[in-house]
Design an enzyme around this catalytic site. Structure first.
Site, PDB file in Angstrom:
ATOM      1  CG  MET A  15      -2.029  -1.044   1.177  1.00  0.00           C
ATOM      2  SD  MET A  15      -3.194  -0.829  -0.193  1.00  0.00           S
ATOM      3  CE  MET A  15      -4.235   0.486   0.409  1.00  0.00           C
ATOM      4  CG  ASN A  34      10.518   0.004   4.969  1.00  0.00           C
ATOM      5  OD1 ASN A  34       9.295  -0.004   4.916  1.00  0.00           O
ATOM      6  ND2 ASN A  34      11.224  -1.052   5.332  1.00  0.00           N
ATOM      7  CB  ALA A  78      -3.385  -1.450  12.491  1.00  0.00           C
ATOM      8  CG  ASN A 104      -7.749  -1.265   7.580  1.00  0.00           C
ATOM      9  OD1 ASN A 104      -8.465  -0.299   7.334  1.00  0.00           O
ATOM     10  ND2 ASN A 104      -7.642  -2.299   6.776  1.00  0.00           N
ATOM     11  CB  SER A 130     -10.976   1.481   1.011  1.00  0.00           C
ATOM     12  OG  SER A 130     -11.484   0.280   0.473  1.00  0.00           O
ATOM     13  CE  LYS A 190     -10.517   0.896   4.483  1.00  0.00           C
ATOM     14  NZ  LYS A 190     -10.034  -0.335   4.992  1.00  0.00           N
ATOM     15  CG  HIS A 193     -15.193   0.504   3.365  1.00  0.00           C
ATOM     16  ND1 HIS A 193     -14.239  -0.510   3.367  1.00  0.00           N
ATOM     17  CD2 HIS A 193     -15.450   0.749   2.072  1.00  0.00           C
ATOM     18  CE1 HIS A 193     -13.949  -0.837   2.123  1.00  0.00           C
ATOM     19  NE2 HIS A 193     -14.668  -0.093   1.312  1.00  0.00           N
ATOM     20  CG  ASN A 194     -12.429  -2.678   6.181  1.00  0.00           C
ATOM     21  OD1 ASN A 194     -12.515  -1.834   5.298  1.00  0.00           O
ATOM     22  ND2 ASN A 194     -11.286  -3.226   6.516  1.00  0.00           N
ATOM     23  CD  GLU A 197     -13.567  -5.289   2.417  1.00  0.00           C
ATOM     24  OE1 GLU A 197     -13.260  -4.103   2.234  1.00  0.00           O
ATOM     25  OE2 GLU A 197     -12.744  -6.148   2.806  1.00  0.00           O
ATOM     26  CE  LYS A 267      -4.579  -9.083   6.354  1.00  0.00           C
ATOM     27  NZ  LYS A 267      -5.492  -8.904   5.197  1.00  0.00           N
ATOM     28  CB  SER A 484     -33.993  -4.604  40.164  1.00  0.00           C
ATOM     29  OG  SER A 484     -34.138  -4.523  38.791  1.00  0.00           O
TER      30      SER A 484
HETATM   31  C1  6PG Z   1      -9.802  -2.143   1.734  1.00  0.00           C
HETATM   32  C2  6PG Z   1      -9.803  -3.454   2.491  1.00  0.00           C
HETATM   33  C3  6PG Z   1      -8.558  -3.684   3.270  1.00  0.00           C
HETATM   34  C4  6PG Z   1      -8.390  -5.033   3.970  1.00  0.00           C
HETATM   35  C5  6PG Z   1      -9.376  -6.099   3.647  1.00  0.00           C
HETATM   36  C6  6PG Z   1      -9.007  -7.433   4.220  1.00  0.00           C
HETATM   37  O1  6PG Z   1     -10.694  -1.381   2.049  1.00  0.00           O
HETATM   38  O2  6PG Z   1      -8.967  -1.911   0.857  1.00  0.00           O
HETATM   39  O3  6PG Z   1     -10.849  -3.408   3.397  1.00  0.00           O
HETATM   40  O4  6PG Z   1      -8.536  -2.653   4.226  1.00  0.00           O
HETATM   41  O5  6PG Z   1      -7.155  -5.503   3.581  1.00  0.00           O
HETATM   42  O6  6PG Z   1     -10.613  -5.737   4.107  1.00  0.00           O
HETATM   43  O7  6PG Z   1      -9.633  -7.619   5.427  1.00  0.00           O
HETATM   44  P1  6PG Z   1      -9.836  -9.055   6.024  1.00  0.00           P
HETATM   45  O8  6PG Z   1      -8.497  -9.713   5.993  1.00  0.00           O
HETATM   46  O9  6PG Z   1     -10.314  -8.831   7.417  1.00  0.00           O
HETATM   47  O10 6PG Z   1     -10.811  -9.758   5.151  1.00  0.00           O
END
Ligand code: 6PG
Length: 489
Positions: A15, A34, A78, A104, A130, A190, A193-194, A197, A267, A484
């Site tokens: 990323m 890095n 993270a 994340n 994302s 975010k 969002h996940n 997802e 994750k 109560s």
């Molecule tokens: C994104 C994804 C990213 C994450 C995946 C994997 O928005 O680009 O959400 O943030 O790598 O969601 O998540 P899991 O390993 O929990 O499936």
């Protein structure tokens, strides 16, 4: 060297590297750093060759290359690594500089870090990014929150590199990035969002499961179905990649999807979403089922054993295949509406709890392009909030109301048939159960309250008295008169 770089990015995993290249493409001068410093030289000699990207071999060198206020973006794992880098950066940066975390991270960590960094006179941004590798390179969805004072300094870079979509109202090309709110708001959005997802992926998997076992379809046949679905109201990145996955062959020419072990990883962002929903008392049942479905899938050995004890019957659905495919599409669409309704309910509750002023239409626009859940569907959500910015519940928007009504028969048919045939459809069915519960004027919770009052004198309210008056009944004649306290978690 004089300070000439616009931003530094720390962390050269996939990323980080792609975001740097994206920023470089948009005319920004980026310093790459890095922790394992050899990676910097490797990156400069390969992926970044021929670009304006600079390398730094220490944080001091990196800080010296940056224009002020310095902008430093962390693209590291993270957790502890973020705290460790913040500590080191505080030693080389100065008040007014900006630390950005693009991983994340858990929103509660971002709330804490924003306060901490601000207490040192610097600014902090915790931002969702994302879109995976391709998004980072070509245009991700970016969801920044944190110190509002930092936003004007970061906005030109983030909005330049973000994905762009056409605003349905203005017709203008809008970036999928805007200020979300203070503290952990960006990472909260975010995280949601996940969670969504996870829900979208589970719904697609259930549709696949029914087509595979209930209709006996091959991956090639299902590829055609997803191809068609990607032309209509379900058009989205996840349907598109599912279409392509189903067509992919292994080296021996057979479908690769059939060779992949059926245990899902995770994750933690889906889990965090569910934990937060529990804290806030918001029923995001679909995302919860999606998380638990991954957990069930992970119990592979136990499932293999249980399958011997409870062998499946004939899972085949009777009737016209094309009709079933149509019904499954509708069940998927209706369930998806429920999932987003729940996700938006969660964000609304979080905004209230944490004091964020979230722009729900703006969030739909940010998710409309670049990110993993990008879809035409999010365009409809944007339209709903444009029409009514204070829309309380997505389900009550006229477009979604009509859509649900047109799907409900198929939805019930698919869920009930899958249940009878023993094909697990936890997300489809929890969506339907939520819908039926949510549209019920009267639920059996009257009995539940009676039970609570019976065994624990927890009290109840009455339908024939104003809300807020609590009653206790001595159900057995042997209990005392003391009730109560009544409080709600
Ligand atoms: C994104 C994804 C990213 C994450 C995946 C994997 O928005 O680009 O959400 O943030 O790598 O969601 O998540 P899991 O390993 O929990 O499936």
């Amino acid at each position: 060297m004089e300070p000439r770089a616009d931003i530094a990015v720390i962390g050269l995993a996939v990323m980080g590297q792609n975001l740097i290249l994206n920023m470089n493409d948009h005319g920004f001068t980026v310093v790459a750093y890095n922790r394992t410093v050899s990676k910097v030289d490797e990156f400069l000699a390969n992926e970044a060759k021929g670009t304006n990207i600079l390398g730094a071999h220490s944080l001091q060198e990196m800080a010296g290359l940056l224009k002020k206020p310095r902008r430093v973006m962390l693209m590291v794992k993270a957790g502890q690594a973020v705290d460790d880098f913040i500590e080191q950066l505080l030693g080389v940066l100065e008040p007014g500089d900006i630390i950005i975390d693009g991983g994340n991270s858990l929103f509660e960590d971002t709330i804490r870090r924003t306060q901490y960094v601000e207490s040192k006179g610097l600014f902090y941004i915790g931002t969702g990014v994302s879109g995976g590798e391709e998004g980072a390179r070509r245009g991700p969805s970016i969801m920044p929150g944190g110190s509002p004072a930092a936003w004007p300094h970061v906005k030109p870079i983030f909005q330049a590199i973000a994905a762009k979509v056409t605003d349905p109202k203005t017709g203008a090309q809008e970036p999928c990035c805007d200020w979300v709110g203070e503290g952990g708001a960006g990472h909260y959005v975010k995280m949601t969002h996940n969670g969504i997802e996870y829900g979208d992926m589970q719904l697609i998997c259930e549709a696949y499961h029914i087509m595979k076992d209930g209709l006996g379809m091959t991956p090639d046949e299902m590829h055609e179905v997803f191809k068609e679905w990607n032309e209509g109201e379900l058009k989205s990145y996840l349907i598109e990649i599912t279409r392509d996955i189903l067509a992919k062959k292994d080296d021996d020419g057979t479908p690769l999807v059939d060779k992949i072990l059926d245990t899902a990883g995770q994750k933690g962002t889906g889990k965090w979403t569910v934990i937060s929903s529990q804290e806030l008392g918001i029923p995001i049942t679909l995302i919860a089922e999606a998380v638990y479905s991954r957990c069930v899938s992970a119990l592979k050995d136990q499932r293999v054993e249980a399958a011997k004890h409870f062998p499946p019957g004939d899972p085949r659905f009777a009737g016209d295949r094309q009709q079933w495919i149509n019904d499954i599409r509708k069940a998927l669409y209706a369930s998806k509406i429920i999932s987003y309704t729940q996700g938006y309910m969660l964000m609304r509750a979080a905004a209230q709890h944490y004091g964020w002023n979230l722009n729900y239409g703006g969030i739909a626009l940010m998710w409309r392009g670049g990110c993993i859940i990008r879809s035409v569907f999010l365009g409809e959500i944007k339209k709903a909030f444009d029409k009514n910015p204070s829309l309380e519940n997505l389900l009550l928007d006229p477009f979604f109301k009509k859509a649900i009504k047109s799907c409900v028969r198929s939805w019930r048919k698919v869920v009930s048939t899958a249940v009878r045939k023993g094909i697990p459809v936890p997300a489809f069915s929890t969506a339907l159960a939520f819908f039926d519960g949510f549209r019920s004027e009267r639920l059996p919770a009257n009995l539940l309250q009676a039970q609570r009052d019976y065994f624990g004198a927890h009290t109840y309210e009455r339908v024939d008295r104003p809300r807020g008056e609590f009653f206790h009944t001595n159900w057995t004649g042997t209990g005392g008169r003391v009730a109560s306290g009544s409080y709600t978690v």
